[in-house]
Design an enzyme around this catalytic site. Structure first.
Site, PDB file in Angstrom:
ATOM      1  N   SER A 155     -10.270  -0.811   1.056  1.00 23.01           N
ATOM      2  CA  SER A 155     -11.333  -1.819   1.052  1.00 23.01           C
ATOM      3  C   SER A 155     -10.932  -3.050   0.251  1.00 23.01           C
ATOM      4  O   SER A 155     -11.735  -3.971   0.076  1.00 23.01           O
ATOM      5  CB  SER A 155     -12.611  -1.243   0.435  1.00 23.01           C
ATOM      6  N   GLY A 197     -13.643   0.215  -5.069  1.00 25.84           N
ATOM      7  CA  GLY A 197     -13.654   1.074  -3.873  1.00 25.84           C
ATOM      8  C   GLY A 197     -14.428   0.430  -2.743  1.00 25.84           C
ATOM      9  O   GLY A 197     -14.236  -0.749  -2.423  1.00 25.84           O
ATOM     10  N   THR A 234      -9.653   0.309  -9.715  1.00 25.08           N
ATOM     11  CA  THR A 234      -8.686  -0.575  -9.084  1.00 25.08           C
ATOM     12  C   THR A 234      -8.716  -1.766  -9.996  1.00 25.08           C
ATOM     13  O   THR A 234      -9.520  -1.835 -10.901  1.00 25.08           O
ATOM     14  CB  THR A 234      -9.169  -0.905  -7.642  1.00 25.08           C
ATOM     15  N   ARG A 269       0.844  -1.195   0.000  1.00 23.81           N
ATOM     16  CA  ARG A 269       0.000   0.000   0.000  1.00 23.81           C
ATOM     17  C   ARG A 269       0.887   1.255   0.000  1.00 23.81           C
ATOM     18  O   ARG A 269       1.961   1.261   0.614  1.00 23.81           O
ATOM     19  CB  ARG A 269      -0.854  -0.028   1.269  1.00 23.81           C
ATOM     20  N   THR A 309      -4.022  -0.803  -7.315  1.00 22.63           N
ATOM     21  CA  THR A 309      -4.830   0.378  -7.643  1.00 22.63           C
ATOM     22  C   THR A 309      -4.016   1.661  -7.728  1.00 22.63           C
ATOM     23  O   THR A 309      -2.977   1.810  -7.082  1.00 22.63           O
ATOM     24  CB  THR A 309      -5.921   0.550  -6.555  1.00 22.63           C
TER      25      THR A 309
HETATM   26  N1  GLY Z   1      -8.463   2.846  -3.385  1.00 20.94           N
HETATM   27  C1  GLY Z   1      -9.496   1.958  -3.076  1.00 20.94           C
HETATM   28  C2  GLY Z   1      -9.225   1.131  -1.888  1.00 20.94           C
HETATM   29  O1  GLY Z   1      -8.071   0.920  -1.552  1.00 20.94           O
HETATM   30  O2  GLY Z   1     -10.133   0.681  -1.256  1.00 20.94           O
END
Ligand code: GLY
Length: 570
Positions: A453, A474, A381, A103, A399
């Site tokens: 998410s 999302g 994503t 991330r 994403t």
């Molecule tokens: N950017 C969407 C997520 O990580 O949930």
């Protein structure tokens, strides 16, 4: 015509050695793609072809996933990326498992109120467009870490197919032309150098998209792995881009970036056991909570998309998303009460005010009361699923956040920056791009990971691999994964049917049951409305790419008909 050209390109790739036999394109008629040994499913036929070629070359599921990820950065620029981040869930053939968090992180110069004006109001577009919206990319570091731990083929073999696609170009599909053209104004206004994704007279189907700058960056990554991106000329280009555009990312931020191996969240649904992503994604916890609540109800008896089934699922979702908003954030900064959130007694208490006949207004729902120690320290994503011939399985969701991320391509280096900073809670209670609200747990802090998410998930039954799945979308990711799981296990659908079936979604706030067009018939809608639900039609929800190990041992691929997603196997 477009699809004919795609087949020609794939055949060309066969001749070039990327694909050793003619691949079988997923039909869009609810028929599973079946394979005996191995399977890949991704958002683009060329990326899936790259994945199968890697598997046939002797690569394992991790190798294929890495090669697909790089290929998607070229052929699926709206979400495939090297300038973003994501999560990988891995289950080895021996049943051991692991997850990798790549991330993005907030820049060191980020501050809690960086998206607020002097009156404390959220500044429109600041966290979604342009240089300020970008977190430190994690994708390349994640790929390197996964390869070092589990990879089999040489690193260069995994990056080379993407380099070839970027150098030689590929055929623009009608969908890609349309989505690129939709961003034309932003591309022109937000970029500090001519944007290679913008075309003065617009993109047309059958155009060829070549990305020479991106190819050069991929060559640097091929030759220098992590240092090819986080140091050297590519890093210099990214920092120069930040300086031209007034962004926050520095060389120190890039040098500090590190992916994290994390223990999976383990959940159950009846006889199934699944492994999924822990925080900083909310996906695994929320899916495990929903499954624990819902496994008690006879959903199969009530029927697929019956008012009763939808009501029970929606009421569970309403409560679980309220928990998400309050209790979940980066575990390095916030003590996430994982044990309590997954505790049976806690979940029973959460459902105590549930009314089997009536909707509970979301205004009456607050997050579960958990003693909390305080801080310690347009949706896009994409997902890919892989099973190799040894039975290793990989689920990767990755994403840029919104479609084409921050809409900024790094000058000279040709890759898009993410707008992942919008996944933080810019201000308590103020919804982000996905309408999600958050709080202190997901407040912005330097070096912190924003709550996600994403729900890459691997399911097993009796100790054996059963399913690999995940999706973009999302806030709707969690509920889409849940529905596909239920479609197979409760409603007896094949993999492709389960993926294609119409979907609905509730996320506590706004207090709406979102449905896809034609997802529910009029009597069902009327009955739900009588129970107190407000129904709202919206564009397609998610694009699930999934693999099922059937009872006969064959692999069934489900590639979502909502996109150009493609299952290929052998
Ligand atoms: N950017 C969407 C997520 O990580 O949930």
């Amino acid at each position: 015509m477009y699809y004919a050209k795609v087949v020609v390109v794939i055949l060309l790739m066969c001749m070039l050695g990327y694909v050793q036999s003619k691949p079988h394109l997923t039909p869009k008629n609810n028929t599973d793609t079946i394979a005996d040994s191995a399977m890949v499913v991704s958002a683009h036929p060329l990326a899936s072809a790259v994945g199968v070629a890697i598997l046939k070359k002797g690569g394992n599921a991790i190798d294929a996933a890495i090669a697909i990820q790089f290929a998607l950065a070229v052929v699926y620029p709206e979400a495939g990326n090297i300038g973003g981040g994501g999560f990988m869930v891995y289950r080895a053939a021996d049943g051991s498992s692991n997850t990798l968090d790549f991330r993005e992180t907030a820049p060191l110069a980020a501050t809690k109120n960086m998206y607020l004006d002097q009156l404390g109001n959220v500044i429109a577009d600041r966290s979604t467009k342009g240089h300020w919206a970008a977190g430190i990319p994690g994708t390349v570091a994640g790929a390197v870490a996964a390869h070092q731990k589990y990879g089999k083929l040489p690193w260069a073999d995994l990056v080379q197919p993407a380099i070839n696609l970027a150098q030689q170009g590929f055929v623009v599909s009608p969908t890609l032309a349309q989505t690129l053209n939709a961003e034309q104004t932003d591309f022109e206004q937000l970029n500090t150098r001519p944007c290679p994704l913008a075309k003065k007279d617009l993109w047309h189907p059958l155009d060829t998209l070549k990305q020479v700058q991106l190819a050069a960056t991929l060559v640097a990554i091929r030759d220098n792995q992590q240092n090819g991106f986080y140091a050297g000329w590519v890093a210099d280009s990214l920092i120069a881009e930040m300086q031209r555009g007034g962004g926050l990312i520095t060389h120190t931020d890039l040098a500090n970036y590190a992916p994290v191996w994390r223990n999976p969240i383990v959940g159950n649904y009846k006889k199934l056991r699944f492994i999924s992503m822990p925080p900083p994604s909310s996906g695994g916890i929320a899916l495990a909570q929903l499954c624990q609540v819902l496994e008690k109800y006879p959903l199969a008896k009530w029927g697929f998309h019956s008012p009763k089934t939808i009501h029970h699922i929606v009421e569970a979702e309403r409560r679980i998303y309220a928990d998400r908003a309050t209790h979940l954030g980066d575990p390095a900064f916030w003590q996430v009460p994982v044990g309590t959130l997954l505790n049976t007694a806690y979940l029973q208490k959460r459902m105590k005010d549930f009314d089997a006949q009536h909707a509970t207004p979301s205004a009456k729902i607050v997050a579960g009361n958990i003693a909390q120690s305080h801080a310690i320290g347009h949706e896009e994503t994409t997902h890919l699923s892989v099973v190799d011939k040894w039975g290793n399985a990989v689920a990767v969701t990755t994403t840029l956040n919104g479609a084409y991320g921050a809409k900024v391509v790094v000058g000279g280096a040709g890759f898009l920056l993410n707008n992942q900073m919008d996944d933080f809670s810019a201000k308590p209670g103020v919804p982000n791009l996905y309408g999600l609200v958050g709080n202190e747990a997901n407040a912005i802090a330097p070096n912190k990971r924003m709550l996600s998410s994403m729900t890459p998930t691997i399911v097993e039954q009796n100790g054996k691999l059963r399913m690999v799945l995940g999706t973009p979308g999302g806030s709707t990711i969690i509920t889409s994964v849940l529905q596909v799981l239920l479609n197979v296990e409760e409603f007896g659908m094949t993999m492709q049917e389960a993926v294609d079936a119409p979907r609905f979604h509730h996320q506590w706030l706004p207090d709406l049951v979102f449905i896809e067009k034609d997802a529910l018939d009029t009597p069902t809608i009327k009955q739900l409305q009588q129970m107190g639900h407000t129904i709202k039609e919206r564009p397609p929800i998610g694009r699930v790419d999934a693999i099922l190990v059937r009872k006969d041992g064959k692999l069934a691929g489900g590639a979502d008909k909502r996109g150009e997603d493609t299952a290929l196997g052998y």
